[in-house]
Design a protein around this motif. Structure first.
Motif, PDB file in Angstrom:
ATOM      1  N   ARG A   4       0.848  -1.198   0.000  1.00 49.69           N
ATOM      2  CA  ARG A   4       0.000   0.000   0.000  1.00 49.69           C
ATOM      3  C   ARG A   4       0.876   1.237   0.000  1.00 49.69           C
ATOM      4  O   ARG A   4       1.806   1.360   0.795  1.00 49.69           O
ATOM      5  N   LYS A  18      -3.745   5.047  -1.433  1.00 52.81           N
ATOM      6  CA  LYS A  18      -4.164   4.344  -2.645  1.00 52.81           C
ATOM      7  C   LYS A  18      -3.751   2.885  -2.527  1.00 52.81           C
ATOM      8  O   LYS A  18      -2.612   2.581  -2.174  1.00 52.81           O
ATOM      9  N   VAL A  19      -4.685   2.019  -2.789  1.00 53.72           N
ATOM     10  CA  VAL A  19      -4.433   0.579  -2.672  1.00 53.72           C
ATOM     11  C   VAL A  19      -4.840  -0.095  -3.972  1.00 53.72           C
ATOM     12  O   VAL A  19      -5.909   0.202  -4.525  1.00 53.72           O
ATOM     13  N   ARG A  20      -3.963  -0.941  -4.436  1.00 52.82           N
ATOM     14  CA  ARG A  20      -4.332  -1.696  -5.641  1.00 52.82           C
ATOM     15  C   ARG A  20      -5.360  -2.766  -5.302  1.00 52.82           C
ATOM     16  O   ARG A  20      -5.294  -3.387  -4.238  1.00 52.82           O
ATOM     17  N   ARG A 114      -5.090  -4.279 -11.220  1.00 48.69           N
ATOM     18  CA  ARG A 114      -4.114  -3.183 -11.196  1.00 48.69           C
ATOM     19  C   ARG A 114      -4.739  -1.856 -10.778  1.00 48.69           C
ATOM     20  O   ARG A 114      -4.034  -0.911 -10.441  1.00 48.69           O
ATOM     21  N   GLU A 116      -6.242   1.176  -8.842  1.00 50.46           N
ATOM     22  CA  GLU A 116      -6.023   1.678  -7.478  1.00 50.46           C
ATOM     23  C   GLU A 116      -7.280   2.369  -6.962  1.00 50.46           C
ATOM     24  O   GLU A 116      -7.885   3.168  -7.685  1.00 50.46           O
TER      25      GLU A 116
END
Lengths: 121, 460
Positions: A4, A18-20, A114, A116
């Motif tokens: 993360r 932002k998290v994938r 992929r 985010e």
């Protein structure tokens, strides 16, 4: 959670990162003619509302811009903590007509992972 | 009829024609099962089989099924395990004859009744149906079938579970069908064993969902499962799935003891969403299942309980799977090595496209991919990648045309690039690619009344 990334926004009470999707969900996809489907499943049920809120049909259409020629539809399966997306015009005609390696959309799902999204902590 | 069973076990043995040859034998010997279902028919398989039948009237079915039956029949007959399979393709009767021959050779003559389900094949009736106003419009494009009528190679209605049930009720131990739905091969045994009525919509939906979960073989028991995939145990010894169903329509997904793979909520959920359309309306000839009602719970190790499934009445239509000749395609590949692997491959693509243009060749499509860079994720793949560091890239170019000529000429333009194109290229050992005929799929609907399934029995 090492993957993360911080968004660097510290103002306010909550930090947004932002998290994938690959860290929040798993997925499988398949085909129906020239349409690819992506089933996106929350790894933890508590993250399902995040997916519902942020992984909208419009967002997915933007993510795949240039890769699909048709519209994106979304269906909710709260019982399975899953969303189902239909990506129309994703497979160069699909089935035997398609010249793509992934003519049956088998790994389209991983491309969605992929994406985010923002997570507040 | 005997009294309904308490639980019934339906094992999934083949997820497609070409699936693991060891799976059916392992399913019938690894522990108790009542039925073995095997799915053989993909959408364009029927056209390949129709072509075989036109050359030899004794062919047109999945020959691998007969080989499988030779291996498992002694066990299934001894243990009373019944088999349902759509291996009959466009010639279920010939397939049944071949299995009967095998049974006699194995000394099982007089001990085996084979049910044959036909009535799905519409190829010989097409002109009559079109003349009577059944347009068989393409479900995706809306075009009427008459546009491609002269190029149609096969046409089959999807039959449901009803003829499978009839065959079992009349005593068949092996049911060989043409184009019966994958789900009907599981639902049929459950309707037969539990005496479910054809309009018990929730039960029908439950049996349909059970069929959907196991119709792709191990894809619900740890195969192709993304969640935690590194920790799925003993994949070499993967256990194929078994539905352990109860008369009330609830069922458990399990696998035989001492097998690998994993059955958990995640592995089953991944299979549930596979090839999904509108989850509220999973339409089969038997009924409409609502996937938003499915409840999954982990009921033990490698045991997932499935309950709560609601169904709706069947529609008055059947889906028809039509295959027609479309044109030609060919795919050529070359491998470029570091340094600048991707840049070299891109240059080769530009040069090749220029040459095709200069030759005046017309294609419906030219499609380029760079394997190792963008083939599966397109432009999304290269966002965080140091492109110059890629050790190698495979250039893969495909062309498609209605005529064979430009496609054939294209196949002769790949090899020259090795000596007259960008450097550091290899990987042409396979030789010149071959133009390939494209048989395309045409989905349509037809009124149910126009299709009459038929069941006959053959004694070995």
């Amino acid at each position: 959670m090492k993957q993360r990334r911080s968004l660097g926004r510290t103002a306010g009470r909550s930090r947004a990162r932002k998290v994938r999707l690959v860290d929040l969900a798993h997925a499988r996809s398949g085909d129906k003619g020239d349409t690819a489907n992506i089933g996106l499943i929350a790894l933890k049920p508590r993250d399902y509302p995040l997916l519902v809120k942020q992984v909208t049909a419009a967002r997915v259409a933007r993510h795949f811009k240039g890769m699909i020629t048709g519209k994106v539809e979304r269906f909710e399966l709260p019982n399975l903590y899953a969303l189902n997306f239909l990506l129309h015009g994703a497979l160069d005609g699909g089935g035997t007509i398609s010249l793509k390696t992934d003519a049956q959309g088998k790994v389209f799902s991983t491309a969605l992972l992929r994406l985010e999204i923002e997570v507040h902590t | 009829m005997t009294s309904p069973a308490a639980t019934v076990r339906v094992a999934g043995g083949q997820g497609f024609w070409g699936d693991w040859l060891e799976a059916p034998y392992r399913q019938v010997t690894g522990g108790p099962v009542d039925y073995l279902m095997m799915d053989y028919l993909a959408e364009v398989t029927m056209s390949i089989l129709q072509k075989q039948k036109s050359r030899d009237p004794a062919r047109g079915y999945a020959t691998d099924f007969v080989t499988q039956m030779e291996r498992i029949l002694p066990t299934t007959v001894k243990r009373g395990i019944k088999v349902t399979a759509n291996a009959g393709g466009v010639n279920p009767r010939a397939c049944a004859m071949a299995v009967a021959d095998v049974a006699r050779r194995l000394g099982l003559g007089g001990k085996l009744t084979i049910g044959v389900v036909t009535g799905d094949d519409l190829l010989g009736r097409l002109d009559g149906l079109l003349a009577r106003g059944h347009a068989l419009k393409n479900l995706d494009t809306g075009r009427p079938l008459r546009d491609v009528r002269d190029r149609v190679l096969s046409a089959n209605a999807y039959l449901g579970a009803a003829p499978v049930v009839e065959a079992l009720q009349r005593g068949a131990q092996v049911v060989i069908t043409g184009r019966v739905t994958d789900t009907g091969l599981t639902l049929g045994p459950l309707m037969h064993a539990f005496g479910w009525a054809p309009d018990a919509w929730d039960r029908i939906a439950a049996g349909t969902v059970a069929g959907h979960i196991i119709e792709c073989g191990a894809q619900c028991s740890g195969g192709n499962c993304l969640k935690d995939w590194k920790r799925i145990p003993d994949m070499a010894n993967i256990g194929y799935p078994i539905v352990e169903a109860r008369p009330d329509g609830t069922f458990d997904l399990i696998k035989h003891p001492a097998t690998g793979g994993r059955i958990d909520v995640a592995s089953v959920t991944e299979q549930l969403v596979y090839e999904m359309g509108d989850p509220g309306e999973y339409i089969t000839p038997d009924g409409v299942a609502d996937f938003t009602t499915i409840q999954l719970t982990q009921a033990g190790q490698d045991r997932v309980r499935v309950s709560g499934i609601k169904g709706k009445p069947a529609t008055d239509k059947l889906k028809v799977s039509i295959a027609f000749f479309y044109g030609y395609k060919a795919i050529g590949t070359l491998v470029y090595a570091w340094p600048d692997a991707l840049e070299k491959a891109r240059a080769a693509d530009r040069i090749l496209r220029q040459r095709l243009k200069d030759l005046g060749l017309l294609f419906e499509a030219i499609h380029t991919e760079f394997l190792g860079a963008n083939a599966t994720h397109g432009p999304l793949a290269l966002q965080d990648v140091d492109v110059a560091a890629l050790p190698e890239v495979q250039l893969r170019i495909g062309v498609r045309a209605r005529d064979e000529k430009p496609v054939d000429r294209f196949t002769r333009e790949i090899a020259p690039l090795i000596l007259n194109g960008p450097p550091s290229v290899t990987g042409f050992a396979g030789g010149r690619p071959k133009p390939e005929e494209i048989v395309a799929y045409w989905p349509a609907l037809i009124d149910k009344r126009m299709v009459q399934p038929a069941v006959e029995l053959i004694q070995a």
